[in-house]
Design a protein around this motif. Structure first.
Motif, PDB file in Angstrom:
ATOM      1  N   ILE A 136       6.202  -1.297   0.380  1.00 50.22           N
ATOM      2  CA  ILE A 136       5.119  -1.204  -0.322  1.00 50.22           C
ATOM      3  C   ILE A 136       5.265  -1.385  -1.809  1.00 50.22           C
ATOM      4  CG2 ILE A 136       4.752   1.072  -0.142  1.00 50.22           C
ATOM      5  CD1 ILE A 136       1.772   0.905   0.030  1.00 50.22           C
ATOM      6  N   SER A 137       4.502  -2.270  -2.550  1.00 50.38           N
ATOM      7  CA  SER A 137       4.578  -2.404  -3.886  1.00 50.38           C
ATOM      8  C   SER A 137       3.690  -1.438  -4.636  1.00 50.38           C
ATOM      9  CB  SER A 137       4.220  -3.891  -4.451  1.00 50.38           C
ATOM     10  OG  SER A 137       2.834  -3.944  -4.099  1.00 50.38           O
ATOM     11  N   LYS A 138       3.860  -0.829  -5.822  1.00 52.15           N
ATOM     12  CA  LYS A 138       3.042   0.060  -6.536  1.00 52.15           C
ATOM     13  C   LYS A 138       1.604  -0.630  -6.840  1.00 52.15           C
ATOM     14  CE  LYS A 138       5.720   0.046 -10.333  1.00 52.15           C
ATOM     15  NZ  LYS A 138       6.014   0.488 -11.748  1.00 52.15           N
ATOM     16  N   LYS A 139       1.600  -1.718  -7.111  1.00 53.36           N
ATOM     17  CA  LYS A 139       0.101  -2.474  -7.150  1.00 53.36           C
ATOM     18  C   LYS A 139      -0.640  -2.553  -6.066  1.00 53.36           C
ATOM     19  CE  LYS A 139       1.023  -5.398 -11.157  1.00 53.36           C
ATOM     20  NZ  LYS A 139       1.045  -6.932 -11.935  1.00 53.36           N
ATOM     21  N   GLU A 140       0.067  -2.645  -4.833  1.00 54.43           N
ATOM     22  CA  GLU A 140      -0.795  -2.587  -3.603  1.00 54.43           C
ATOM     23  C   GLU A 140      -0.998  -1.383  -3.098  1.00 54.43           C
ATOM     24  OE1 GLU A 140       0.249  -4.604   0.958  1.00 54.43           O
ATOM     25  OE2 GLU A 140       1.915  -3.822  -0.230  1.00 54.43           O
ATOM     26  N   LEU A 141      -0.237  -0.146  -3.383  1.00 58.97           N
ATOM     27  CA  LEU A 141      -0.765   0.936  -2.983  1.00 58.97           C
ATOM     28  C   LEU A 141      -1.847   1.376  -3.966  1.00 58.97           C
ATOM     29  CD1 LEU A 141      -0.147   3.619  -1.531  1.00 58.97           C
ATOM     30  CD2 LEU A 141       1.654   4.409  -3.243  1.00 58.97           C
ATOM     31  N   GLU A 142      -1.616   1.255  -5.119  1.00 60.45           N
ATOM     32  CA  GLU A 142      -2.680   1.565  -6.136  1.00 60.45           C
ATOM     33  C   GLU A 142      -4.163   0.878  -5.679  1.00 60.45           C
ATOM     34  OE1 GLU A 142      -3.905   1.577 -10.850  1.00 60.45           O
ATOM     35  OE2 GLU A 142      -1.772   1.223 -10.471  1.00 60.45           O
ATOM     36  N   ALA A 143      -4.247  -0.254  -5.144  1.00 55.41           N
ATOM     37  CA  ALA A 143      -5.349  -0.908  -4.712  1.00 55.41           C
ATOM     38  C   ALA A 143      -5.733  -0.170  -3.543  1.00 55.41           C
ATOM     39  CB  ALA A 143      -5.172  -2.388  -4.456  1.00 55.41           C
ATOM     40  N   TRP A 144      -4.973   0.025  -2.613  1.00 55.92           N
ATOM     41  CA  TRP A 144      -5.339   1.003  -1.498  1.00 55.92           C
ATOM     42  C   TRP A 144      -6.082   2.357  -1.917  1.00 55.92           C
ATOM     43  CZ3 TRP A 144      -0.234   0.206   2.053  1.00 55.92           C
ATOM     44  CH2 TRP A 144      -0.403  -0.890   2.372  1.00 55.92           C
ATOM     45  N   ALA A 166      -0.618  11.662   4.070  1.00 49.72           N
ATOM     46  CA  ALA A 166       0.403  10.950   4.316  1.00 49.72           C
ATOM     47  C   ALA A 166       1.528  11.768   4.642  1.00 49.72           C
ATOM     48  CB  ALA A 166       0.892   9.969   3.103  1.00 49.72           C
ATOM     49  N   ALA A 167       1.673  13.155   3.881  1.00 47.89           N
ATOM     50  CA  ALA A 167       2.568  14.146   4.073  1.00 47.89           C
ATOM     51  C   ALA A 167       2.245  14.667   5.525  1.00 47.89           C
ATOM     52  CB  ALA A 167       2.270  15.179   3.169  1.00 47.89           C
ATOM     53  N   GLY A 168       1.247  14.421   6.290  1.00 41.60           N
ATOM     54  CA  GLY A 168       0.984  14.981   7.562  1.00 41.60           C
ATOM     55  C   GLY A 168       1.519  14.035   8.674  1.00 41.60           C
ATOM     56  N   ILE A 169       1.593  12.724   8.028  1.00 45.01           N
ATOM     57  CA  ILE A 169       2.352  11.944   9.096  1.00 45.01           C
ATOM     58  C   ILE A 169       3.758  11.984   9.083  1.00 45.01           C
ATOM     59  CG2 ILE A 169       3.019   9.268   9.567  1.00 45.01           C
ATOM     60  CD1 ILE A 169       0.010  10.259  10.313  1.00 45.01           C
ATOM     61  N   ILE A 170       4.278  12.201   7.897  1.00 46.96           N
ATOM     62  CA  ILE A 170       5.611  12.310   7.646  1.00 46.96           C
ATOM     63  C   ILE A 170       6.334  13.686   7.978  1.00 46.96           C
ATOM     64  CG2 ILE A 170       7.453  12.456   5.576  1.00 46.96           C
ATOM     65  CD1 ILE A 170       5.556  10.531   4.004  1.00 46.96           C
ATOM     66  N   ALA A 171       5.607  14.673   7.901  1.00 48.57           N
ATOM     67  CA  ALA A 171       5.937  16.059   8.387  1.00 48.57           C
ATOM     68  C   ALA A 171       6.282  16.028   9.886  1.00 48.57           C
ATOM     69  CB  ALA A 171       4.929  17.022   8.075  1.00 48.57           C
ATOM     70  N   GLY A 172       5.578  15.147  10.760  1.00 43.94           N
ATOM     71  CA  GLY A 172       5.721  15.133  12.236  1.00 43.94           C
ATOM     72  C   GLY A 172       7.216  14.611  12.589  1.00 43.94           C
ATOM     73  N   LEU A 207      -1.731   5.320   5.426  1.00 42.53           N
ATOM     74  CA  LEU A 207      -1.112   6.138   6.957  1.00 42.53           C
ATOM     75  C   LEU A 207      -0.196   5.302   7.474  1.00 42.53           C
ATOM     76  CD1 LEU A 207      -4.043   8.457   8.327  1.00 42.53           C
ATOM     77  CD2 LEU A 207      -2.377   8.747   6.325  1.00 42.53           C
ATOM     78  N   GLN A 208      -0.533   3.892   7.675  1.00 48.24           N
ATOM     79  CA  GLN A 208       0.434   3.299   8.331  1.00 48.24           C
ATOM     80  C   GLN A 208       1.665   3.081   7.689  1.00 48.24           C
ATOM     81  OE1 GLN A 208      -1.545  -0.391   9.126  1.00 48.24           O
ATOM     82  NE2 GLN A 208      -3.064   0.437  11.025  1.00 48.24           N
ATOM     83  N   ALA A 209       1.526   2.975   6.282  1.00 48.17           N
ATOM     84  CA  ALA A 209       2.731   2.529   5.277  1.00 48.17           C
ATOM     85  C   ALA A 209       3.726   4.037   5.365  1.00 48.17           C
ATOM     86  CB  ALA A 209       2.098   2.292   3.895  1.00 48.17           C
ATOM     87  N   ALA A 210       2.889   5.228   5.351  1.00 50.92           N
ATOM     88  CA  ALA A 210       3.536   6.439   5.295  1.00 50.92           C
ATOM     89  C   ALA A 210       4.631   6.620   6.713  1.00 50.92           C
ATOM     90  CB  ALA A 210       2.715   7.460   5.411  1.00 50.92           C
ATOM     91  N   SER A 211       4.069   5.973   7.927  1.00 50.44           N
ATOM     92  CA  SER A 211       4.869   5.999   8.837  1.00 50.44           C
ATOM     93  C   SER A 211       6.040   5.258   8.915  1.00 50.44           C
ATOM     94  CB  SER A 211       4.069   5.817  10.271  1.00 50.44           C
ATOM     95  OG  SER A 211       3.526   4.296  10.425  1.00 50.44           O
ATOM     96  N   ARG A 212       6.039   4.217   8.051  1.00 51.13           N
ATOM     97  CA  ARG A 212       7.037   3.187   8.035  1.00 51.13           C
ATOM     98  C   ARG A 212       8.289   3.481   6.761  1.00 51.13           C
ATOM     99  NH1 ARG A 212       2.791  -0.693   7.714  1.00 51.13           N
ATOM    100  NH2 ARG A 212       3.472  -1.085   5.320  1.00 51.13           N
ATOM    101  N   ASP A 213       7.448   3.855   5.792  1.00 48.93           N
ATOM    102  CA  ASP A 213       8.241   4.618   4.518  1.00 48.93           C
ATOM    103  C   ASP A 213       8.048   5.795   4.131  1.00 48.93           C
ATOM    104  OD1 ASP A 213       9.684   4.602   2.376  1.00 48.93           O
ATOM    105  OD2 ASP A 213       9.022   2.597   1.530  1.00 48.93           O
TER     106      ASP A 213
END
Length: 365
Positions: free
Chosen positions: A154-162, A207-213, A172-178
């Protein structure tokens, strides 16, 4: 003027906080995207630094310095963890015009707000920063092509837009990948736009909730870095405390142990409202963690600041603390307004309105 200290005794030459050596003026470099980022520099000891002219975009300065330390290698930067792989320090009151530190924050009629964000890698790579400044390749620190993750980054600009559009599912989908998305979100915690930084903190918790799993240790490292940054700077938290509260509330069974680190910030007057806002998020999910804290909360209902009174009310409501009904009734006529962030939106609420809603809920118990 008589009694005024000589200028040479008032101002200071900027030095590296790691080794004490004088540093050069930060300068702009062209990023791999072809556009200049924040001005940066390096110290012979291996530390690098990024300059934030406003002192309010420290999240962005952190990212600039960390990526610069890795010779603009984003993949490498997001592999690193604080303390284990690098250390960070902030030097405030930097005047770029004169390349000086101004302890009082004012010089020759100007307010000095600049800050230098320092990063020094713990690895045995003392040449990293100097090589990056000169634009030469750094050998031995870039990952081999075959080691890079196959999934799209994911790019900085893409995430900022989200974040700006509050697109929860994409984050959340990005967090599960990266799992490194937490560090990308961190740069937005000090955004000038209040709603943007509050949404960034909110989404960091989700996102932390996804990653913590899968990797709770990585979330714990991130949470520790957030709280350490507050101890080091002593400045406004922006949305750092909000993010800490969101992360603890996302998995209280895993991260409730950080509450003893969070609560002492209530002693910092300028952080009190921010801490209460973070504790409200925790209380809403697992109120028993703050049981026994009601006496202190009740004392805050008389605070001069509407934000402190308002968030103390909200926490007491989450705790269903019926023993403070009389104190809450005394606030029903309080017309001071505060801004409350909920479900991706900022809403203005009267303190008296909050007290009324909490009392109604208590009367149903």
């Amino acid at each position: 003027m008589r009694g005024k200290p000589p200028v040479k005794d008032y101002v200071q030459a900027p030095v590296c906080p790691f080794c004490g050596e004088k540093i050069e003026r930060p300068r702009e470099v062209v990023t791999t995207a072809g556009s200049p980022g924040m001005p940066v520099g390096s110290c012979p000891c291996g530390a690098v630094y990024a300059f934030d002219i406003s002192g309010r975009n420290l999240g962005s300065a952190f990212i600039e310095a960390l990526v610069f330390a890795c010779n603009m290698d984003w993949d490498l930067a997001w592999e690193l963890l604080p303390d284990r792989d690098y250390r960070e320090k902030i030097v405030e009151n930097y005047d770029p015009e004169n390349h000086l530190l101004i302890p009082g924050g004012f010089f020759e009629g100007r307010k000095i707000t600049g800050a230098l964000y320092f990063i020094r890698l713990n690895r045995d790579l003392p040449e990293t920063g100097r090589v990056a400044v000169r634009g030469r390749a750094v050998t031995g620190i870039r990952k081999k092509a075959g080691e890079k993750a196959a999934s799209r980054k994911i790019s900085k600009k893409e995430l900022e837009a989200w974040v700006k559009d509050y697109r929860v599912e994409e984050v959340l989908q990005a967090a599960s990948r990266d799992h490194k998305i937490l560090w990308l979100l961190r740069r937005l915690f000090s955004a000038a736009d209040v709603l943007l930084r509050m949404r960034a903190a909110d989404l960091a918790g989700k996102a932390a909730g996804i990653i913590a799993g899968e990797n709770p240790a990585q979330v714990a490292e991130f949470l520790k870095a957030l709280l350490n940054s507050l101890s080091d700077t002593g400045t406004s938290s922006w949305a750092t405390l909000d993010a800490a509260g969101e992360i603890i509330s996302c998995a209280p069974d895993k991260f409730a142990g950080y509450l003893p680190t969070l609560i002492p910030f209530l002693r910092e007057d300028h952080l009190k409202a921010d801490v209460l806002r973070a504790l409200w998020k925790v209380a809403a999910v697992k109120p028993e963690l703050l049981q026994g804290f009601t006496g202190h909360l009740a004392s805050l209902l008389d605070d001069d600041r509407p934000e402190v009174r308002g968030y103390a009310i909200l926490i007491l409501g989450a705790l269903k603390e019926t023993g403070v009904k009389r104190e809450l009734e005394a606030l029903l006529g309080d017309n001071a307004e505060i801004t409350v962030y909920e479900d991706g939106q900022l809403n203005n609420r009267r303190v008296g309105q909050l007290a009324e809603e909490v009392l109604k809920n208590m009367n149903r118990i």
